[in-house]
Scaffold this motif. Structure first.
Motif, mmCIF file in Angstrom:
data_model
loop_
_atom_site.group_PDB
_atom_site.id
_atom_site.type_symbol
_atom_site.label_atom_id
_atom_site.label_comp_id
_atom_site.label_asym_id
_atom_site.label_seq_id
_atom_site.Cartn_x
_atom_site.Cartn_y
_atom_site.Cartn_z
ATOM 1 N N VAL A 37 0.854 -1.189 0.000
ATOM 2 C CA VAL A 37 0.000 0.000 0.000
ATOM 3 C C VAL A 37 0.893 1.243 0.000
ATOM 4 O O VAL A 37 1.877 1.327 0.730
ATOM 5 C CB VAL A 37 -0.925 0.013 1.235
ATOM 6 N N GLY A 38 0.553 2.204 -0.845
ATOM 7 C CA GLY A 38 1.327 3.433 -0.946
ATOM 8 C C GLY A 38 2.329 3.422 -2.079
ATOM 9 O O GLY A 38 2.884 4.467 -2.429
ATOM 10 N N SER A 39 2.569 2.266 -2.677
ATOM 11 C CA SER A 39 3.476 2.189 -3.822
ATOM 12 C C SER A 39 2.676 2.275 -5.112
ATOM 13 O O SER A 39 1.455 2.050 -5.126
ATOM 14 C CB SER A 39 4.275 0.886 -3.795
ATOM 15 N N TRP A 40 3.357 2.590 -6.196
ATOM 16 C CA TRP A 40 2.695 2.654 -7.493
ATOM 17 C C TRP A 40 3.709 2.345 -8.580
ATOM 18 O O TRP A 40 4.923 2.440 -8.383
ATOM 19 C CB TRP A 40 2.046 4.015 -7.736
ATOM 20 N N VAL A 41 3.192 1.957 -9.748
ATOM 21 C CA VAL A 41 4.055 1.683 -10.893
ATOM 22 C C VAL A 41 3.271 1.909 -12.178
ATOM 23 O O VAL A 41 2.072 1.606 -12.249
ATOM 24 C CB VAL A 41 4.617 0.245 -10.855
ATOM 25 N N GLU A 42 3.932 2.477 -13.159
ATOM 26 C CA GLU A 42 3.370 2.620 -14.495
ATOM 27 C C GLU A 42 4.086 1.629 -15.417
ATOM 28 O O GLU A 42 5.319 1.631 -15.498
ATOM 29 C CB GLU A 42 3.537 4.053 -15.004
ATOM 30 N N LEU A 43 3.304 0.789 -16.068
ATOM 31 C CA LEU A 43 3.842 -0.246 -16.944
ATOM 32 C C LEU A 43 3.819 0.242 -18.386
ATOM 33 O O LEU A 43 2.776 0.692 -18.872
ATOM 34 C CB LEU A 43 3.018 -1.530 -16.810
ATOM 35 N N GLU A 44 4.938 0.134 -19.069
ATOM 36 C CA GLU A 44 5.070 0.645 -20.428
ATOM 37 C C GLU A 44 4.550 -0.358 -21.458
ATOM 38 O O GLU A 44 5.138 -1.412 -21.672
ATOM 39 C CB GLU A 44 6.532 0.974 -20.728
ATOM 40 N N ARG A 45 3.434 -0.008 -22.090
ATOM 41 C CA ARG A 45 2.914 -0.867 -23.167
ATOM 42 C C ARG A 45 3.919 -0.992 -24.308
ATOM 43 O O ARG A 45 3.965 -2.006 -24.997
ATOM 44 C CB ARG A 45 1.600 -0.291 -23.704
ATOM 45 N N SER A 46 4.714 0.024 -24.519
ATOM 46 C CA SER A 46 5.656 0.018 -25.642
ATOM 47 C C SER A 46 6.775 -1.009 -25.475
ATOM 48 O O SER A 46 7.555 -1.235 -26.397
ATOM 49 C CB SER A 46 6.282 1.415 -25.810
ATOM 50 N N ASN A 63 -10.199 -2.374 -29.114
ATOM 51 C CA ASN A 63 -8.761 -2.148 -29.167
ATOM 52 C C ASN A 63 -8.129 -2.966 -28.043
ATOM 53 O O ASN A 63 -8.817 -3.447 -27.138
ATOM 54 C CB ASN A 63 -8.406 -0.661 -29.072
ATOM 55 N N LEU A 64 -6.830 -3.123 -28.081
ATOM 56 C CA LEU A 64 -6.156 -3.959 -27.096
ATOM 57 C C LEU A 64 -6.319 -3.424 -25.675
ATOM 58 O O LEU A 64 -6.415 -4.203 -24.713
ATOM 59 C CB LEU A 64 -4.670 -4.080 -27.445
ATOM 60 N N GLU A 65 -6.367 -2.121 -25.536
ATOM 61 C CA GLU A 65 -6.518 -1.536 -24.204
ATOM 62 C C GLU A 65 -7.825 -1.981 -23.542
ATOM 63 O O GLU A 65 -7.884 -2.154 -22.323
ATOM 64 C CB GLU A 65 -6.471 -0.007 -24.287
ATOM 65 N N GLU A 66 -8.872 -2.180 -24.346
ATOM 66 C CA GLU A 66 -10.150 -2.614 -23.794
ATOM 67 C C GLU A 66 -10.108 -4.049 -23.285
ATOM 68 O O GLU A 66 -10.968 -4.457 -22.504
ATOM 69 C CB GLU A 66 -11.247 -2.485 -24.852
ATOM 70 N N ARG A 126 1.602 3.227 -25.801
ATOM 71 C CA ARG A 126 0.965 2.451 -26.854
ATOM 72 C C ARG A 126 1.747 1.172 -27.072
ATOM 73 O O ARG A 126 2.974 1.140 -26.937
ATOM 74 C CB ARG A 126 0.936 3.256 -28.162
ATOM 75 N N TYR A 127 1.014 0.125 -27.431
ATOM 76 C CA TYR A 127 1.672 -1.161 -27.691
ATOM 77 C C TYR A 127 2.552 -1.076 -28.914
ATOM 78 O O TYR A 127 2.225 -0.402 -29.893
ATOM 79 C CB TYR A 127 0.633 -2.269 -27.856
ATOM 80 N N ARG A 128 3.669 -1.771 -28.862
ATOM 81 C CA ARG A 128 4.574 -1.828 -30.002
ATOM 82 C C ARG A 128 3.945 -2.646 -31.108
ATOM 83 O O ARG A 128 3.325 -3.678 -30.876
ATOM 84 C CB ARG A 128 5.911 -2.466 -29.572
ATOM 85 N N ASP A 129 4.085 -2.193 -32.344
ATOM 86 C CA ASP A 129 3.520 -2.917 -33.481
ATOM 87 C C ASP A 129 4.299 -4.210 -33.729
ATOM 88 O O ASP A 129 5.474 -4.308 -33.397
ATOM 89 C CB ASP A 129 3.585 -2.043 -34.748
#
Length: 364
Positions: free
Chosen positions: A264-273, A291-294, A361-364
């Motif tokens: 609790v209190g931590s966070w992370v952003e995950l790179e789709r790219s 779309n993939l995000e959905e 955004r996801y890598r192509d």
């Protein structure tokens, strides 16, 4: 009385034949710690080795395969669904750092077809062998009138053990830890209700061949769940302290499952790219007008397991996994610096954990 039972739709002789057909596959998973053979009322496992532990913790997990079984039934292919079951159950145990010890299975069906039951159990036994888990017992139940003759469902439960001070989890995760993705083999065993809905709306048969998917639709969708237990146990043994937490990406998707094992209190952003989801995800999303995000809260999109790792050991961990045939890559880093976490997933399944979201955004 037996004849009356048969008239009611339960064939005990077929059940006995199924046991005979599966016996050798089940016995192949047994090591010296299994006491007794196949067919007892209860499976017995010698745990006297736990006396060497300072504080042994038992880990247990139970799960099923969900509606993926409907595809196996549709194309009459039943020899891989058991691998999925082991993945769903046993790979939950390794998440806490535990070594799986033994497993039991349960198959409910409308009619016992011995060869079909044997195929299912052969897959379970194969998965158990690959993860070092003894298949010590199980049950096949015939439910005429409740299930159609060709219908069945599978479930299982497993038990493992871990030394208390070797337990993985949020209590070990610190600021700066790196989040690593372990590649999935495909859909694994989640989100198949959505898959089946898409296939139905497209008026496609599981027996159709699809150039977009690269094969028979049903066979592509039955790709077995990747088993992570043995590679991860090897990693934990060879690099003690490198892995702080693990998350099995099952129902709920990537962000929600990772949030469960962060403090609790931590966070992370995950790179789709950082990765490109496999064609099976892209084709299904297109067929479903999404779309993939959905789909991020439903499918694993190519990540079957996540490791939270000591930053200085990231390269060594990725190399170790690659040597065991598991492609892995970095997704992001854990932070405990306070920030606005609106729009993040915050825990799941009753766990009040960290905050996670996917960005880019996801890598192509």
């Amino acid at each position: 009385m037996a004849d009356k039972y048969a008239e009611a739709g339960v064939d005990t002789a077929a059940g006995d034949l199924a046991v005979e057909l599966m016996k050798s596959a089940v016995s192949a998973t047994h090591g010296p710690r299994v006491v007794g053979g196949v067919g007892g009322f209860a499976g017995l496992f010698d745990v006297s080795f736990l006396t060497s532990f300072q504080r042994p913790l038992l880990a247990t997990s139970t799960d099923g395969v969900g509606t993926k079984v409907a595809i196996a039934q549709a194309i009459d292919k039943h020899d891989t669904i058991g691998i999925d079951l082991v993945g769903m159950v046993v790979d939950d145990i390794v998440v806490v750092g535990a070594t799986p010890l033994f497993m039991t299975d349960y198959i409910a069906c409308g009619k016992v077809v011995p060869s079909r039951i044997a195929d299912i159990v052969a897959g379970i036994a194969l998965g158990c062998s690959e993860t070092g888990t003894a298949l010590v017992g199980g049950e096949t139940a015939e439910h005429p009138g409740l299930l159609a003759p060709d219908d069945y469902d599978v479930a299982g439960a497993a038990t493992g053990a871990v030394e208390a001070d070797a337990q993985l989890g949020a209590h070990l995760v610190t600021d700066g830890d790196v989040v690593i993705a372990l590649e999935s083999s495909g859909l694994h065993s989640n989100g198949y209700s959505l898959v089946r809905s898409i296939i139905r709306q497209k008026d496609i048969s599981f027996l159709d061949r699809s150039d977009e998917l690269g094969g028979l639709v049903g066979e592509v969708l039955l790709e077995p769940t990747r088993l992570y237990t043995s590679p991860l146990l090897s990693l934990l043994a060879d690099a003690p302290g490198a892995v702080h937490a693990l998350s099995h990406v099952t129902g709920g998707g990537i962000a929600a499952n990772l949030a469960r094992v962060l403090p609790v209190g931590s966070w992370v952003e995950l790179e789709r790219s950082s990765w490109s989801p496999a064609p099976v995800f892209r084709v299904l999303a297109e067929w479903g007008s999404m779309n993939l995000e959905e789909a991020e809260g439903t499918w694993n999109l190519g990540i079957g397991m996540i490791a939270v790792v000591e930053a200085s050991l990231v390269d060594a961990v990725i190399a170790h996994l690659a040597a065991d045939g598991i492609p892995a890559w970095t997704l992001g880093a854990v932070s405990t610096v306070p920030r606005d976490i609106t729009g993040f997933d915050q825990g799941a399944k009753g766990v009040d954990g960290g905050a996670v979201r996917l960005v880019g955004r996801y890598r192509d």
